[in-house]
Every structure is written in structure tokens, then in C-alpha cells.
Scaffold this motif. Structure first.
Motif, short mmCIF file in Angstrom:
data_model
loop_
_atom_site.label_atom_id
_atom_site.label_comp_id
_atom_site.label_asym_id
_atom_site.label_seq_id
_atom_site.Cartn_x
_atom_site.Cartn_y
_atom_site.Cartn_z
N ARG A 199 0.86 -1.18 0.00
CA ARG A 199 0.00 0.00 0.00
C ARG A 199 0.89 1.23 0.00
NH1 ARG A 199 -5.25 -1.46 1.67
NH2 ARG A 199 -5.36 -3.63 2.32
N GLY A 200 0.76 2.05 -1.02
CA GLY A 200 1.64 3.20 -1.14
C GLY A 200 1.27 4.33 -0.20
N SER A 201 2.28 5.03 0.29
CA SER A 201 2.05 6.24 1.08
C SER A 201 1.72 7.37 0.12
CB SER A 201 3.31 6.59 1.88
OG SER A 201 3.66 5.52 2.73
N ARG A 202 0.68 8.10 0.42
CA ARG A 202 0.25 9.17 -0.49
C ARG A 202 1.16 10.39 -0.34
NH1 ARG A 202 -4.10 8.06 -3.19
NH2 ARG A 202 -5.51 6.42 -2.49
N VAL A 203 1.57 10.95 -1.48
CA VAL A 203 2.39 12.15 -1.49
C VAL A 203 1.79 13.11 -2.50
CG1 VAL A 203 4.52 11.00 -0.83
CG2 VAL A 203 3.93 11.18 -3.23
N ALA A 204 2.16 14.37 -2.40
CA ALA A 204 1.67 15.36 -3.34
C ALA A 204 2.12 15.02 -4.75
CB ALA A 204 2.17 16.75 -2.95
N SER A 205 1.38 15.47 -5.73
CA SER A 205 1.66 15.13 -7.12
C SER A 205 3.11 15.39 -7.50
CB SER A 205 0.74 15.91 -8.05
OG SER A 205 1.08 15.71 -9.39
N GLY A 206 3.65 16.49 -7.06
CA GLY A 206 5.03 16.81 -7.42
C GLY A 206 6.02 16.53 -6.31
N GLU A 317 -4.01 -0.38 -30.78
CA GLU A 317 -3.79 0.30 -29.52
C GLU A 317 -5.04 0.28 -28.65
OE1 GLU A 317 -2.69 4.27 -30.59
OE2 GLU A 317 -4.74 4.86 -31.07
N ALA A 318 -4.82 0.49 -27.36
CA ALA A 318 -5.92 0.57 -26.40
C ALA A 318 -5.45 1.43 -25.25
CB ALA A 318 -6.31 -0.83 -25.92
N TYR A 319 -6.40 1.89 -24.44
CA TYR A 319 -6.09 2.74 -23.28
C TYR A 319 -6.70 2.11 -22.04
CZ TYR A 319 -4.41 6.32 -26.48
OH TYR A 319 -3.69 6.99 -27.44
N ALA A 320 -5.99 2.27 -20.92
CA ALA A 320 -6.47 1.70 -19.66
C ALA A 320 -6.01 2.57 -18.50
CB ALA A 320 -5.96 0.27 -19.49
N ARG A 321 -6.65 2.36 -17.34
CA ARG A 321 -6.29 3.10 -16.13
C ARG A 321 -5.24 2.31 -15.35
NH1 ARG A 321 -7.42 8.24 -16.02
NH2 ARG A 321 -7.44 8.17 -13.75
N PHE A 322 -4.16 3.00 -14.96
CA PHE A 322 -3.06 2.39 -14.22
C PHE A 322 -2.81 3.18 -12.94
CE2 PHE A 322 -2.48 1.05 -18.55
CZ PHE A 322 -1.91 -0.22 -18.49
N ARG A 323 -2.91 2.52 -11.82
CA ARG A 323 -2.51 3.11 -10.55
C ARG A 323 -1.00 2.95 -10.43
NH1 ARG A 323 -3.80 -0.08 -5.01
NH2 ARG A 323 -2.47 1.10 -3.56
N VAL A 326 5.49 4.10 -6.80
CA VAL A 326 6.93 4.15 -7.02
C VAL A 326 7.64 4.21 -5.67
CG1 VAL A 326 8.85 5.38 -8.10
CG2 VAL A 326 6.62 5.32 -9.24
N LYS A 327 8.48 3.22 -5.41
CA LYS A 327 9.24 3.15 -4.15
C LYS A 327 8.30 3.26 -2.95
CE LYS A 327 13.01 5.66 -4.09
NZ LYS A 327 13.91 6.82 -4.33
N GLY A 328 7.14 2.63 -3.06
CA GLY A 328 6.20 2.60 -1.95
C GLY A 328 5.32 3.82 -1.82
N MET A 329 5.42 4.76 -2.77
CA MET A 329 4.64 6.00 -2.70
C MET A 329 3.60 6.06 -3.80
SD MET A 329 7.33 8.97 -1.61
CE MET A 329 8.20 8.88 -0.04
N GLU A 330 2.36 6.35 -3.42
CA GLU A 330 1.27 6.52 -4.37
C GLU A 330 1.52 7.76 -5.24
OE1 GLU A 330 -1.53 4.99 -5.08
OE2 GLU A 330 -1.97 3.61 -3.43
N ARG A 331 1.39 7.57 -6.57
CA ARG A 331 1.54 8.71 -7.48
C ARG A 331 0.26 9.01 -8.24
NH1 ARG A 331 5.63 11.84 -5.85
NH2 ARG A 331 7.49 10.60 -5.42
N GLY A 332 -0.80 8.27 -7.97
CA GLY A 332 -2.08 8.53 -8.60
C GLY A 332 -2.44 7.48 -9.63
N GLU A 333 -3.58 7.68 -10.30
CA GLU A 333 -4.06 6.78 -11.34
C GLU A 333 -4.08 7.54 -12.66
OE1 GLU A 333 -8.12 5.18 -11.14
OE2 GLU A 333 -7.22 3.19 -11.43
N PHE A 334 -3.54 6.90 -13.72
CA PHE A 334 -3.35 7.58 -14.99
C PHE A 334 -3.91 6.73 -16.13
CE2 PHE A 334 0.02 8.57 -12.04
CZ PHE A 334 0.17 9.94 -12.13
N GLU A 335 -4.35 7.40 -17.19
CA GLU A 335 -4.75 6.70 -18.39
C GLU A 335 -3.54 6.60 -19.31
OE1 GLU A 335 -8.70 6.76 -20.93
OE2 GLU A 335 -7.41 8.45 -21.52
N ARG A 388 -8.56 -2.32 -15.30
CA ARG A 388 -7.79 -1.48 -14.36
C ARG A 388 -6.55 -2.24 -13.90
NH1 ARG A 388 -11.14 0.71 -9.55
NH2 ARG A 388 -9.40 2.19 -9.45
N PHE A 389 -5.46 -1.47 -13.75
CA PHE A 389 -4.16 -2.08 -13.48
C PHE A 389 -3.40 -1.30 -12.42
CE2 PHE A 389 -5.56 -3.03 -17.73
CZ PHE A 389 -5.27 -4.37 -17.89
N VAL A 390 -2.35 -1.95 -11.90
CA VAL A 390 -1.43 -1.31 -10.97
C VAL A 390 -0.02 -1.52 -11.49
CG1 VAL A 390 -0.50 -1.27 -8.62
CG2 VAL A 390 -2.93 -1.74 -8.99
#
Length: 394
Positions: A199-206, A317-323, A326-335, A388-390
Motif C-alpha cells: 500500500r503506497g504512502s500518499r504524497v503530493a503530485s510533485g 492500440e488501447a487505453y487503460a487506467r493504471f494506478r 513508485v518506491k512505496g509511494m502513491e503517485r495517482g491513477e493515470f490513463e 484497471r491495473f497497478v
């Protein structure tokens, strides 16, 4: 190795990771030198990778091997306990009935005619516990002909031998694979291909994360190959997550793990004639040799996506959502975009190169980092929503 009569018993301290000594070497040496008639293993966690490292030594011991292992903890796996049974161990699962109450002792004992030994500390029967993690233990070299040493060994074994009688509802002596499957279906064991990523620790986007991986004098070991096509146990009830916890938003199943990530993989090539592509090739990685990666990703991992033509006639091609973690830190979910080359007549296909690529897109600021070179990437797919993926890089 035959045990010798003339030796000097001693106690040493083992600090794995920060020194070159490992629990793997200490344990295999202990089993070989003592020619044991009794082996006792007690750990909180067991995985297949950990058992694989010592299976031959356990089998070669040719004696009574009792393993007491914690379950209902979200870590101990069906595959690990099955491998332990195949190595010849008598497996006793310790279920405290409460995830907040862990069975946590880590003790390894080998008792021979004249020599014996014990390793008591923090190391579980996992690849991390035996080699990759920073762990510590006291290693005891004992004289089995001395009363004080045999009394000490007897006191350890007696405590564990009495557990089943003292806690008959909490100690499960497993003798058949069917019993392991039942424990899994009840949510008391996990399947290694379906276990949740950290479970990633949440951090600010930047938010910056400039902490480098510690450089340790121990060779990093990999776990077993991923075998996605093999049948997996039945899923847990919908009311449970894969760790037996309240159901999370994703129930990921491990689909692929990379080898060490390169600059090319991360889109930061330093070679003069190498240009960044902004994508990673989904190649063989650590998949089982029987898996054809050229078709696996399109036909099994991403089969539920809405595929369509791209600007290249041989690429869809196809598009999907990826959570992203990185190094245990949540960076969000992206298409993110997934591209797949359909032609099977090209030299690239015949050379068994990767046919499927994942574009980093908006995740570049998090993955295009040199401190991630040499780490690994895991790709998970949600067991409920196959679109949906991680992605976990660690």
C-alpha cells in the motif's frame, strides 16, 4: 557434511544486508554440519521463493522436520507451504484468529548427535528474510553432548511440541494439498500471483523522493518465475480482499514482473545514438519459460480492453487506467496507452522480441528517474475490473 566431535561452541551475531553474511548461508551450513535427527523451523511468513532456497538442504537432512508457520497474516502463501511439504517438512499452521495478533517467532533449530545449533532473530522463510532484507539474529553453535546445551534445545522443542495440545483450535497440522486449498479459500493463505502490492504512502503530485536504495554487500536474489497460465485457486469471497482485509478499491493479481529496469525502459537513455521512446517493452521479464510473451500481453493481460487501429497498419492500440506506486509511494491513477504489433512475419517477431509496449505518458515525471535504474516493475490487473491495473516500481 559429517558432523565432527571436536569443535568449540560459540555464539555469534548475524547482521544480514549490512554485512556479507546471510541467513541463507547460516541456515544451510547449520543443516549440513549438524547431521540433524531433529529440525525445528518457526517463522511468521513463508513464501515459495524462501522455501526454494533451502528445500534441498531440508530434504537432505533426512530427519524429522517440524515447521510452525503463521497464517491469516496476508503474507504466508499456499505455494510456500506446499513447497515446504514437498521438501519433507511436517507443516503446522498457526492461526491466532485475529490479524492484529501475529504469530511472529523466527527460530531455526538443527539437533544432531554431537553438534547442534540455533538461529534466533528476525528472518522469515522468504527470499527477503534469508537474503535480501536487512535482518539480524543470534547464531548459537551448541554441543549436543553437554547437558546444559541439550536442556536448552529440549526447552525450545517442548514449547512448540506442546502448542497443538494447548491451542487445538488454532494449530492446523496440514498433511495434504487439499487442506492448503481449503485454507486459501477461507482467506487464511494468499496466492502469490494474486497478493496485493504494498500500500503506497500518499504524497503530493510533485512531491520529491530522492532517497536512494541502500547499497548492500549482498547479491540480490529473485523469487520464482511467474506462471500466469497455470490454474489458480478459487477467488476469495467478495466481502474480503486478497489479504483478508476489508475489500480495497483494487484486488490486484500479479501478471508480470520485469528484470532490472534499464535507462531505455524508463525513457532516459544516455547513449549518444539512443533516443527516448517514452515507453517500456513488455518482454519476457520473469515470466515462466513456457509463456510466449509475444501474445501473452495482448491475449491475456490486456484482452478486456477496447482495442482499435493506430496510425500504423500493423499496430493496434488501447487505453487503460493504471494506478502507479513508485518506491512505496502513491503517485495517482493515470490513463496510459498500450500498443501491440500484430504482424507475425517480421524479423522482430521471429527473434522473439517484445510485441507489446506500454507508453509512460503523464507518468514520465515519476518514472523517468535514474535512481530507478536497476529496480524492478510489477504489473498487476484487478481481478474484478479487468480494465484497471497497478504498476509498482520498487
Amino acid at each position: 557434511m559429517a558432523e565432527t566431535r571436536d569443535h568449540t561452541p560459540r555464539t555469534t551475531f548475524l547482521l544480514q544486508g549490512l554485512t556479507e553474511r546471510t541467513h541463507l548461508v547460516a541456515l544451510t551450513t547449520l543443516l549440513a554440519q549438524t547431521t540433524p535427527h531433529r529440525v525445528l523451523l518457526s517463522v511468521a511468513y513463508v513464501t515459495q521463493g524462501g522455501v526454494d532456497l533451502i528445500a534441498s538442504a531440508v530434504s537432505a537432512a533426512g530427519c524429522r522436520v517440524d515447521a510452525f508457520v503463521g497464517i491469516r497474516n496476508g503474507v504466508t502463501t499456499l505455494e510456500g507451504l506446499n513447497a515446504l511439504m514437498e521438501a519433507g517438512a511436517s507443516v503446522h499452521c498457526v492461526d491466532t484468529g485475529d490479524q492484529q495478533l501475529l504469530f511472529h517467532p523466527k527460530i531455526y533449530v538443527a539437533w544432531g548427535r554431537t553438534r547442534a545449533g540455533a538461529i534466533i532473530g528476525s528472518a522469515n522463510l522468504t527470499v527477503g528474510g534469508l537474503n535480501n532484507n536487512i535482518e539480524s539474529s543470534v547464531v548459537l553453535d551448541l554441543d549436543a553432548t553437554k547437558d546444559e546445551d541439550t536442556e536448552f534445545l529440549e526447552s525450545i522443542c517442548a514449547e512448540f511440541d506442546g502448542l497443538s495440545a494447548a491451542y487445538p483450535q488454532n494449530i492446523v497440522h496440514v498433511e495434504r494439498v487439499a487442506e492448503l486449498n481449503n485454507l486459501y479459500e477461507q482467506g487464511r493463505l494468499v496466492d502469490e500471483a494474486s497478493s496485493l502490492p504494498p500500500r503506497g504512502s500518499r504524497v503530493a503530485s510533485g512531491g520529491a523522493d530522492d532517497v536512494p536504495r541502500m547499497s548492500l554487500p549482498v547479491e540480490w536474489l529473485r523469487g520464482p518465475s511467474i506462471r500466469p497460465p497455470a490454474p489458480t485457486p478459487k477467488p476469495l469471497p467478495d466481502t474480503m480482499g486478497t489479504m483478508g482485509l476489508p475489500s480495497p478499491s483494487l484486488k490486484p493479481k500479479l501478471m508480470w514482473r520485469s528484470k532490472d529496469l534499464t535507462e531505455r525502459d524508463l525513457g532516459i537513455p544516455s547513449g549518444r545514438n539512443t533516443h527516448p521512446t517514452g515507453s517500456i517493452n513488455l518482454d519476457k521479464g520473469l515470466l515462466d519459460p513456457s509463456v510466449d510473451h509475444r501474445h501473452y500481453f495482448r491475449d491475456e493481460v490486456f484482452d478486456a480492453l477496447d482495442w482499435g487501429p493506430s496510425r500504423h497498419s500493423t499496430v493496434e492500440e488501447a487505453y487503460a487506467r493504471f494506478r502507479l506506486i513508485v518506491k512505496g509511494m502513491e503517485r495517482g491513477e493515470f490513463e496510459l496507452r498500450v500498443g501491440h504489433t500484430t504482424s507475425t512475419t517480421t524479423p522482430s517477431y521471429r527473434q522473439r522480441n517484445a510485441m507489446t509496449r506500454l507508453s509512460w505518458g503523464p507518468t514520465r515525471e515519476f518514472v523517468g528517474r535514474r535512481d530507478l535504474v536497476g529496480r524492478t516493475m510489477a504489473l498487476y490487473r484487478d481481478r474484478t475490473d479487468r480494465t484497471r491495473f497497478v504498476i509498482e516500481i520498487d
